[in-house]
Design a protein around this motif. Structure first.
Motif, PDB file in Angstrom:
ATOM      1  N   ILE A 174      76.954  50.247 -13.005  1.00 30.10           N
ATOM      2  CA  ILE A 174      78.273  50.373 -13.635  1.00 30.10           C
ATOM      3  C   ILE A 174      78.439  51.815 -14.124  1.00 30.10           C
ATOM      4  N   MET A 188      81.173  44.436 -12.854  1.00 30.97           N
ATOM      5  CA  MET A 188      81.593  44.023 -14.194  1.00 30.97           C
ATOM      6  C   MET A 188      81.381  42.524 -14.393  1.00 30.97           C
ATOM      7  N   LEU A 200      85.802  45.023 -21.028  1.00 29.12           N
ATOM      8  CA  LEU A 200      85.602  45.416 -19.631  1.00 29.12           C
ATOM      9  C   LEU A 200      86.824  46.186 -19.169  1.00 29.12           C
TER      10      LEU A 200
END
Length: 420
Positions: free
Chosen positions: A311, A342, A358
Motif C-alpha cells: 500500500i 486496501m 481508507l
C-alpha cells in the motif's frame, strides 16, 4: 555439458560442495544484506567518508571476499586507485550518492526488469571504475535474478558458449546474464534457482579446474552472442525512451506519496511507505527516509501482509501496531490493484485497524473512474468500510494548514468524499 555438471557436483573440492552447499553461506547472505543497508544509511547521512579503507563498504566486501574461493579477490575492484581516480565513488559526492541509490533501489525491488532499469541508470552516469563488479553486491540482494561476477566466471562463460564478454561493460554483463539464465534453465534439474550454483560452475571452468565442453558450432555461438549483445543494447534504448515518457508520471506519484508522508509525520503518526517504493527518489531523497523500516508484527503476520506492505502510504498510531489511515495513490495506473490492497488491510481479521480510514488519492478528473471501479461486484464489501476519495487538488490546497493546525483524521476526511 550434463556430464560435466554431474562430475562437478560430485567433486568435494569444486565450488558446488565447498561453497554452494556450505552451511554458513546463507548466514553470510543475511549479514551482507545488513551491511549493505549500513552502507546506504551512511551514504544518505553523509557519514560514508572519502576512502575505501575503514568504510562500511570495506566491511561488506571483505565478508564477500571471505566466501571461499569463488569470491577471492572481490575487493580488488573497490580499492581506490588514486592515479586513475577509480572507482570514483569516494571523492565524488554525487557519484557516491548514485551508488547508494543503486544499492537501496535494488534492495527494495522485486523483479529483474526493475534491477536492470537501476543498472541502466547507474551505467548512464559513466562513473569511472564502477562497472559490473558491483553485480557481486546485487547477487547477495537477489540471488535468483543476478549472477555473481568475476574474471574467472567471465572466462568460464566465454569458454562454454564461445562468447566474448568484456569485463568492464554493463552491456556485456547483462547479455551474459541472459545467457546464464538460458544455461541454468537448460540444466535446471542439475543446478538451482540460485544463480550462485551456475556461477560456481563457470568459475571452476574459468579458473581451469575443469575444461569447457567442446563447442558444437562456433559460428552459431558467436552469432548468438552478438544477438544477445544487440538485444541488451536495444533494451537499453527502449528503457531510456520509456523512462523519459513516464518520468512525469513517476514524479507526480512520488510527489503525492511525499506529501502524505510529511503530513502523517506532522500529525504525529508513524508512516510506512510501500516496500517497493521506499528507494524511489523525490526531491533527491528516498521516499522511505524517516519512515518505518518494518511493519508491526500484528500486520506483518496477518493474512494479507504481502499485499498490505505494498500500500502506497500507511499512517500508524505512534509506537503502536494499529493502522489509522491507508492511502493508495492512483495517478494513471489501474485503480483495481490499489482497491484490492486496501481491502486486504480492512478484511485482514485484525481489530487493530478495522476502523482505519481508507483513502483513494487520485487526480480530480479521475473521480468517476474511481466510482465506476467500486461498483464492481467484487467490491461489494466496500459499503461497510470507511472508504473515501481524496482529490489531488484538495490535498495540495489544504495540506499545509492541516499539518499546522490539524489533529487526527478529521481534516483529511473533511476534504475527502465518501465512497462509493
Amino acid at each position: 555439458m550434463s556430464e560435466l555438471v554431474r562430475r562437478w557436483r560430485d567433486d568435494p573440492g569444486a565450488t558446488y560442495r565447498s561453497w554452494f552447499l556450505w552451511d554458513e553461506r546463507l548466514k553470510n547472505f543475511r549479514s551482507i544484506r545488513r551491511g549493505l543497508q549500513q552502507v546506504v544509511a551512511e551514504i544518505e547521512s553523509g557519514r560514508f567518508g572519502v576512502a575505501y579503507r575503514g568504510s562500511s563498504l570495506e566491511t561488506v566486501v571483505h565478508s564477500i571476499a571471505e566466501q571461499r574461493q569463488i569470491f577471492k579477490g572481490a575487493d580488488h575492484a573497490w580499492l581506490w586507485k588514486p592515479k586513475l581516480r577509480i572507482p570514483d565513488i569516494y571523492e565524488s559526492p554525487d557519484n557516491q550518492r548514485a551508488f547508494g541509490r543503486l544499492l537501496d533501489n535494488c534492495s527494495c525491488c522485486d523483479t529483474a526488469e526493475e534491477i536492470i532499469s537501476h543498472i541502466r541508470s547507474i551505467d548512464a552516469l559513466k562513473i569511472k571504475g564502477l562497472g559490473p563488479a558491483a553485480a557481486n553486491l546485487l547477487y547477495f540482494l537477489h540471488p535468483t535474478l543476478v549472477p555473481p561476477f568475476n574474471t574467472a566466471i567471465v572466462k568460464g562463460y566465454n569458454a562454454v558458449t564461445g562468447a566474448k564478454v568484456k569485463l568492464g561493460s554493463w552491456d556485456h554483463f547483462l547479455a551474459m546474464r541472459a545467457g546464464i539464465l538460458d544455461l541454468n534453465d537448460r540444466y535446471r534439474e542439475l543446478l538451482s534457482n540460485d544463480l550462485g550454483a551456475i556461477g560456481g560452475l563457470l568459475f571452476d571452468i574459468g579458473s581451469g579446474r575443469y575444461p569447457a565442453p567442446p563447442l558444437e558450432d562456433d559460428a552459431t555461438a558467436a552469432d548468438d552472442w552478438l544477438g544477445r549483445l544487440e538485444h541488451a543494447r536495444a533494451e537499453a534504448s527502449r528503457l531510456d525512451k520509456t523512462a523519459a515518457a513516464q518520468g512525469e508520471t513517476d514524479r507526480t506519484h512520488a510527489e503525492i506519496q511525499a506529501w502524505l508522508r510529511d503530513l502523517g509525520h506532522a500529525l504525529g503518526y508513524d508512516v510506512w511507505i510501500a516496500a517497493n517504493d521506499r528507494g524511489r527518489l523525490h526531491a533527491g531523497c528516498p521516499l522511505g527516509q524517516g519512515c518505518l523500516e518494518r511493519l508491526p508484527d500484528a500486520i506483518a503476520t496477518s493474512p494479507g501482509a504481502d499485499s498490505i506492505r505494498l500500500i502506497d502510504v500507511l499512517w500508524l498510531a505512534k509506537g503502536g501496531d494499529g493502522v489509522a489511515a491507508a492511502f493508495e495513490v492512483e495517478h494513471s495506473t489501474s485503480i483495481y490493484s490499489g482497491i484490492v490492497r486496501m481491502l486486504d488491510l480492512a478484511l485482514s481479521g485484525s481489530d487493530l485497524h478495522a476502523a482505519a480510514g481508507l483513502f483513494l488519492v487520485a487526480p480530480n478528473a479521475r473521480e468517476q473512474d474511481v466510482r465506476a471501479q467500486l461498483r464492481r461486484p467484487a467490491f461489494s464489501r466496500i459499503a461497510d468500510l470507511d472508504f473515501a476519495y481524496l482529490p489531488y487538488g484538495e490535498l495540495e490546497r489544504n495540506r499545509d494548514a492541516i499539518a499546522r493546525f490539524g489533529t487526527g483524521l478529521k481534516a483529511i476526511k473533511a476534504i475527502s468524499s465518501p465512497l462509493p
